[in-house]
Design a protein around this motif. Sequence first.
Motif, PDB file in Angstrom:
ATOM      1  N   PHE A 137      -9.286 -12.765  -6.832  1.00 11.38           N
ATOM      2  CA  PHE A 137      -8.077 -12.795  -6.016  1.00 11.38           C
ATOM      3  C   PHE A 137      -8.413 -12.796  -4.527  1.00 11.38           C
ATOM      4  N   THR A 138      -9.394 -12.005  -4.142  1.00 14.59           N
ATOM      5  CA  THR A 138      -9.778 -11.949  -2.726  1.00 14.59           C
ATOM      6  C   THR A 138     -10.264 -13.304  -2.242  1.00 14.59           C
ATOM      7  N   ALA A 139     -10.990 -14.015  -3.089  1.00 14.83           N
ATOM      8  CA  ALA A 139     -11.464 -15.351  -2.713  1.00 14.83           C
ATOM      9  C   ALA A 139     -10.296 -16.290  -2.450  1.00 14.83           C
ATOM     10  N   GLU A 140      -9.256 -16.203  -3.272  1.00 11.51           N
ATOM     11  CA  GLU A 140      -8.094 -17.071  -3.079  1.00 11.51           C
ATOM     12  C   GLU A 140      -7.262 -16.616  -1.879  1.00 11.51           C
ATOM     13  N   PHE A 141      -7.150 -15.309  -1.667  1.00  7.42           N
ATOM     14  CA  PHE A 141      -6.471 -14.827  -0.463  1.00  7.42           C
ATOM     15  C   PHE A 141      -7.215 -15.311   0.787  1.00  7.42           C
ATOM     16  N   ALA A 142      -8.537 -15.273   0.736  1.00 14.54           N
ATOM     17  CA  ALA A 142      -9.332 -15.733   1.877  1.00 14.54           C
ATOM     18  C   ALA A 142      -9.107 -17.224   2.139  1.00 14.54           C
ATOM     19  N   ARG A 143      -8.960 -17.992   1.076  1.00 18.04           N
ATOM     20  CA  ARG A 143      -8.680 -19.427   1.244  1.00 18.04           C
ATOM     21  C   ARG A 143      -7.324 -19.651   1.899  1.00 18.04           C
ATOM     22  N   SER A 149     -10.743 -12.010   9.403  1.00 18.74           N
ATOM     23  CA  SER A 149     -12.116 -11.606   9.103  1.00 18.74           C
ATOM     24  C   SER A 149     -12.140 -10.931   7.743  1.00 18.74           C
ATOM     25  N   LYS A 150     -13.319 -10.845   7.160  1.00 17.62           N
ATOM     26  CA  LYS A 150     -13.432 -10.209   5.843  1.00 17.62           C
ATOM     27  C   LYS A 150     -12.973  -8.751   5.877  1.00 17.62           C
ATOM     28  N   PRO A 151     -13.415  -7.939   6.863  1.00 12.61           N
ATOM     29  CA  PRO A 151     -12.918  -6.549   6.886  1.00 12.61           C
ATOM     30  C   PRO A 151     -11.398  -6.458   7.026  1.00 12.61           C
ATOM     31  N   GLU A 152     -10.820  -7.306   7.864  1.00 16.88           N
ATOM     32  CA  GLU A 152      -9.358  -7.266   8.048  1.00 16.88           C
ATOM     33  C   GLU A 152      -8.637  -7.668   6.767  1.00 16.88           C
ATOM     34  N   LEU A 153      -9.165  -8.686   6.082  1.00 12.12           N
ATOM     35  CA  LEU A 153      -8.563  -9.118   4.818  1.00 12.12           C
ATOM     36  C   LEU A 153      -8.613  -7.987   3.793  1.00 12.12           C
ATOM     37  N   TYR A 154      -9.754  -7.304   3.696  1.00 16.20           N
ATOM     38  CA  TYR A 154      -9.884  -6.200   2.741  1.00 16.20           C
ATOM     39  C   TYR A 154      -8.890  -5.083   3.048  1.00 16.20           C
ATOM     40  N   VAL A 160      -1.612  -3.757   0.468  1.00 12.98           N
ATOM     41  CA  VAL A 160      -0.690  -4.416  -0.463  1.00 12.98           C
ATOM     42  C   VAL A 160      -0.802  -3.789  -1.846  1.00 12.98           C
ATOM     43  N   THR A 161      -2.026  -3.504  -2.275  1.00 15.14           N
ATOM     44  CA  THR A 161      -2.236  -2.859  -3.579  1.00 15.14           C
ATOM     45  C   THR A 161      -1.594  -1.481  -3.604  1.00 15.14           C
ATOM     46  N   GLY A 162      -1.673  -0.768  -2.494  1.00 19.82           N
ATOM     47  CA  GLY A 162      -1.015   0.532  -2.408  1.00 19.82           C
ATOM     48  C   GLY A 162       0.489   0.414  -2.544  1.00 19.82           C
ATOM     49  N   ALA A 163       1.059  -0.594  -1.895  1.00 20.50           N
ATOM     50  CA  ALA A 163       2.507  -0.817  -2.006  1.00 20.50           C
ATOM     51  C   ALA A 163       2.893  -1.187  -3.432  1.00 20.50           C
TER      52      ALA A 163
END
Length: 204
Positions: A137-143, A149-154, A160-163
Amino acid sequence: MNSSGSTKERILGAAEVLFAQRGFDGASLRQLTTAAGVNLAAVNYHFGSKDKLVEEVFRRRLDALNASRLAALAKVAGQADTTLEDVLAAYIRPALDLSHDGSGSLFMRVLARAFAEHDDTLRQFLSANYGHVMRQFTAEFARQLPQLSKPELYWRIDLVTGALTHAMSGFGMIQRKHDVSEQVHREQTAQHLIRFAVAGLSHP
Protein backbone atom coordinates in the motif's frame (compact mmCIF):
# COMPACT_ATOMS: atom_id res chain seq x y z
CA MET A 1 -17.12 -29.24 11.42
CA ASN A 2 -15.27 -31.93 13.34
CA SER A 3 -14.96 -31.86 17.10
CA SER A 4 -11.30 -30.82 16.96
CA GLY A 5 -12.22 -27.87 14.77
CA SER A 6 -15.10 -26.85 17.01
CA THR A 7 -12.91 -27.05 20.13
CA LYS A 8 -10.25 -24.88 18.52
CA GLU A 9 -12.84 -22.33 17.38
CA ARG A 10 -14.43 -22.32 20.84
CA ILE A 11 -11.06 -21.56 22.43
CA LEU A 12 -10.37 -18.80 19.91
CA GLY A 13 -13.80 -17.27 20.46
CA ALA A 14 -13.41 -17.29 24.23
CA ALA A 15 -9.89 -15.87 23.96
CA GLU A 16 -11.08 -13.03 21.76
CA VAL A 17 -13.74 -12.05 24.31
CA LEU A 18 -11.36 -12.24 27.26
CA PHE A 19 -8.53 -10.39 25.51
CA ALA A 20 -10.96 -7.61 24.55
CA GLN A 21 -12.22 -7.34 28.13
CA ARG A 22 -9.06 -7.90 30.17
CA GLY A 23 -6.09 -7.48 27.86
CA PHE A 24 -3.48 -10.10 27.06
CA ASP A 25 -1.80 -10.14 30.47
CA GLY A 26 -5.08 -9.76 32.38
CA ALA A 27 -6.73 -12.83 30.84
CA SER A 28 -5.43 -15.99 32.49
CA LEU A 29 -5.41 -19.46 30.98
CA ARG A 30 -7.63 -20.61 33.85
CA GLN A 31 -10.25 -17.98 32.88
CA LEU A 32 -9.91 -18.99 29.26
CA THR A 33 -10.41 -22.71 29.84
CA THR A 34 -13.44 -21.99 32.02
CA ALA A 35 -14.99 -19.69 29.41
CA ALA A 36 -14.33 -22.12 26.57
CA GLY A 37 -15.41 -25.19 28.56
CA VAL A 38 -12.15 -27.03 27.88
CA ASN A 39 -9.16 -28.17 29.92
CA LEU A 40 -5.62 -26.83 29.76
CA ALA A 41 -4.48 -29.84 27.75
CA ALA A 42 -6.80 -28.78 24.90
CA VAL A 43 -5.24 -25.29 24.80
CA ASN A 44 -1.75 -26.77 24.78
CA TYR A 45 -2.70 -29.31 22.11
CA HIS A 46 -4.10 -26.73 19.68
CA PHE A 47 -1.78 -23.79 20.38
CA GLY A 48 1.19 -24.86 22.49
CA SER A 49 1.39 -21.65 24.52
CA LYS A 50 -0.54 -18.52 25.40
CA ASP A 51 1.63 -16.44 23.06
CA LYS A 52 0.77 -18.75 20.15
CA LEU A 53 -2.90 -18.52 21.07
CA VAL A 54 -2.71 -14.71 20.95
CA GLU A 55 -1.08 -14.92 17.52
CA GLU A 56 -3.79 -17.28 16.26
CA VAL A 57 -6.53 -14.88 17.43
CA PHE A 58 -4.95 -12.23 15.21
CA ARG A 59 -4.24 -14.58 12.33
CA ARG A 60 -7.87 -15.73 12.22
CA ARG A 61 -9.06 -12.18 11.48
CA LEU A 62 -6.11 -10.53 9.78
CA ASP A 63 -5.48 -13.21 7.16
CA ALA A 64 -8.96 -12.65 5.71
CA LEU A 65 -8.83 -8.86 6.13
CA ASN A 66 -5.51 -8.47 4.38
CA ALA A 67 -6.43 -10.89 1.61
CA SER A 68 -9.44 -8.63 0.90
CA ARG A 69 -7.25 -5.53 1.02
CA LEU A 70 -4.66 -6.94 -1.35
CA ALA A 71 -7.32 -8.17 -3.78
CA ALA A 72 -8.83 -4.67 -3.85
CA LEU A 73 -5.39 -3.07 -4.23
CA ALA A 74 -4.49 -5.41 -7.11
CA LYS A 75 -7.40 -4.01 -9.13
CA VAL A 76 -6.10 -0.44 -8.97
CA ALA A 77 -2.33 -0.54 -8.32
CA GLY A 78 -0.17 0.79 -11.11
CA GLN A 79 -3.09 1.83 -13.31
CA ALA A 80 -2.87 5.18 -15.08
CA ASP A 81 -6.38 6.20 -14.05
CA THR A 82 -6.11 5.13 -10.40
CA THR A 83 -6.83 7.89 -7.91
CA LEU A 84 -5.78 8.37 -4.31
CA GLU A 85 -9.43 7.71 -3.39
CA ASP A 86 -9.22 4.30 -5.09
CA VAL A 87 -6.17 3.28 -3.06
CA LEU A 88 -7.71 4.51 0.18
CA ALA A 89 -10.93 2.63 -0.56
CA ALA A 90 -8.93 -0.59 -0.98
CA TYR A 91 -7.30 0.05 2.41
CA ILE A 92 -10.30 1.34 4.35
CA ARG A 93 -13.42 -0.46 3.13
CA PRO A 94 -12.37 -4.07 3.92
CA ALA A 95 -11.41 -2.98 7.44
CA LEU A 96 -14.75 -1.25 8.00
CA ASP A 97 -16.56 -4.33 6.67
CA LEU A 98 -14.78 -6.44 9.28
CA SER A 99 -15.38 -3.98 12.12
CA HIS A 100 -19.13 -3.87 11.49
CA ASP A 101 -19.43 -7.63 11.48
CA GLY A 102 -20.70 -8.77 14.89
CA SER A 103 -17.64 -10.76 15.92
CA GLY A 104 -15.32 -8.52 13.94
CA SER A 105 -16.22 -5.53 16.10
CA LEU A 106 -15.04 -7.46 19.15
CA PHE A 107 -11.72 -8.11 17.42
CA MET A 108 -11.30 -4.36 16.96
CA ARG A 109 -11.15 -4.04 20.73
CA VAL A 110 -8.48 -6.75 20.80
CA LEU A 111 -6.55 -4.82 18.16
CA ALA A 112 -6.84 -1.65 20.22
CA ARG A 113 -5.42 -3.57 23.18
CA ALA A 114 -2.43 -4.56 21.07
CA PHE A 115 -1.68 -0.90 20.33
CA ALA A 116 -2.22 0.15 23.93
CA GLU A 117 -0.18 -2.57 25.65
CA HIS A 118 2.99 -2.19 23.54
CA ASP A 119 3.60 -5.92 23.38
CA ASP A 120 6.91 -6.26 21.51
CA THR A 121 6.46 -9.97 20.76
CA LEU A 122 3.04 -9.33 19.25
CA ARG A 123 4.29 -6.36 17.26
CA GLN A 124 7.09 -8.47 15.82
CA PHE A 125 4.56 -11.15 14.86
CA LEU A 126 2.30 -8.58 13.15
CA SER A 127 5.24 -6.99 11.33
CA ALA A 128 6.63 -10.33 10.16
CA ASN A 129 3.27 -11.66 8.93
CA TYR A 130 1.50 -8.56 7.68
CA GLY A 131 4.21 -5.97 7.06
CA HIS A 132 4.19 -6.86 3.35
CA VAL A 133 0.61 -5.57 3.10
CA MET A 134 1.57 -2.10 4.34
CA ARG A 135 4.61 -2.09 2.06
CA GLN A 136 2.45 -2.72 -0.99
CA PHE A 137 0.00 0.00 0.00
CA THR A 138 2.81 2.42 0.83
CA ALA A 139 4.32 1.86 -2.61
CA GLU A 140 1.02 2.78 -4.26
CA PHE A 141 0.52 5.78 -1.97
CA ALA A 142 4.02 6.91 -2.92
CA ARG A 143 3.12 6.61 -6.60
CA GLN A 144 0.06 8.77 -6.00
CA LEU A 145 1.98 11.30 -3.87
CA PRO A 146 5.43 11.70 -5.43
CA GLN A 147 5.82 15.16 -3.87
CA LEU A 148 6.08 13.70 -0.35
CA SER A 149 9.35 12.55 1.18
CA LYS A 150 9.39 9.02 2.53
CA PRO A 151 9.36 10.13 6.21
CA GLU A 152 6.47 12.53 5.57
CA LEU A 153 4.51 9.85 3.72
CA TYR A 154 5.02 7.39 6.60
CA TRP A 155 3.81 9.98 9.12
CA ARG A 156 0.66 10.62 7.13
CA ILE A 157 -0.15 6.95 6.52
CA ASP A 158 0.33 6.26 10.22
CA LEU A 159 -2.14 9.03 11.11
CA VAL A 160 -4.67 7.78 8.56
CA THR A 161 -4.36 4.29 10.07
CA GLY A 162 -5.00 5.79 13.49
CA ALA A 163 -8.15 7.47 12.22
CA LEU A 164 -9.27 4.20 10.65
CA THR A 165 -8.66 2.28 13.88
CA HIS A 166 -10.70 4.89 15.76
CA ALA A 167 -13.55 4.60 13.26
CA MET A 168 -13.44 0.81 13.45
CA SER A 169 -13.62 0.79 17.25
CA GLY A 170 -17.05 2.42 17.33
CA PHE A 171 -16.08 4.47 20.38
CA GLY A 172 -16.21 7.86 18.63
CA MET A 173 -18.78 10.65 18.87
CA ILE A 174 -20.52 9.57 15.67
CA GLN A 175 -22.85 6.71 16.52
CA ARG A 176 -25.29 5.02 14.16
CA LYS A 177 -28.76 6.52 14.41
CA HIS A 178 -31.68 4.18 15.04
CA ASP A 179 -33.26 4.99 11.67
CA VAL A 180 -30.03 4.37 9.72
CA SER A 181 -29.14 0.84 8.64
CA GLU A 182 -25.76 -0.70 9.46
CA GLN A 183 -24.87 -0.76 5.76
CA VAL A 184 -25.71 2.92 5.24
CA HIS A 185 -23.79 3.92 8.37
CA ARG A 186 -20.76 1.94 7.21
CA GLU A 187 -20.91 3.64 3.80
CA GLN A 188 -21.16 7.08 5.43
CA THR A 189 -18.16 6.24 7.61
CA ALA A 190 -16.14 5.10 4.59
CA GLN A 191 -16.98 8.21 2.57
CA HIS A 192 -16.12 10.61 5.39
CA LEU A 193 -12.91 8.79 6.25
CA ILE A 194 -11.73 8.60 2.63
CA ARG A 195 -12.37 12.35 2.11
CA PHE A 196 -10.56 13.12 5.37
CA ALA A 197 -7.62 10.90 4.42
CA VAL A 198 -7.33 12.36 0.92
CA ALA A 199 -7.11 15.85 2.41
CA GLY A 200 -4.51 14.81 4.97
CA LEU A 201 -2.36 12.77 2.60
CA SER A 202 -2.34 15.26 -0.26
CA HIS A 203 -1.95 18.50 1.71
CA PRO A 204 1.19 20.38 0.57
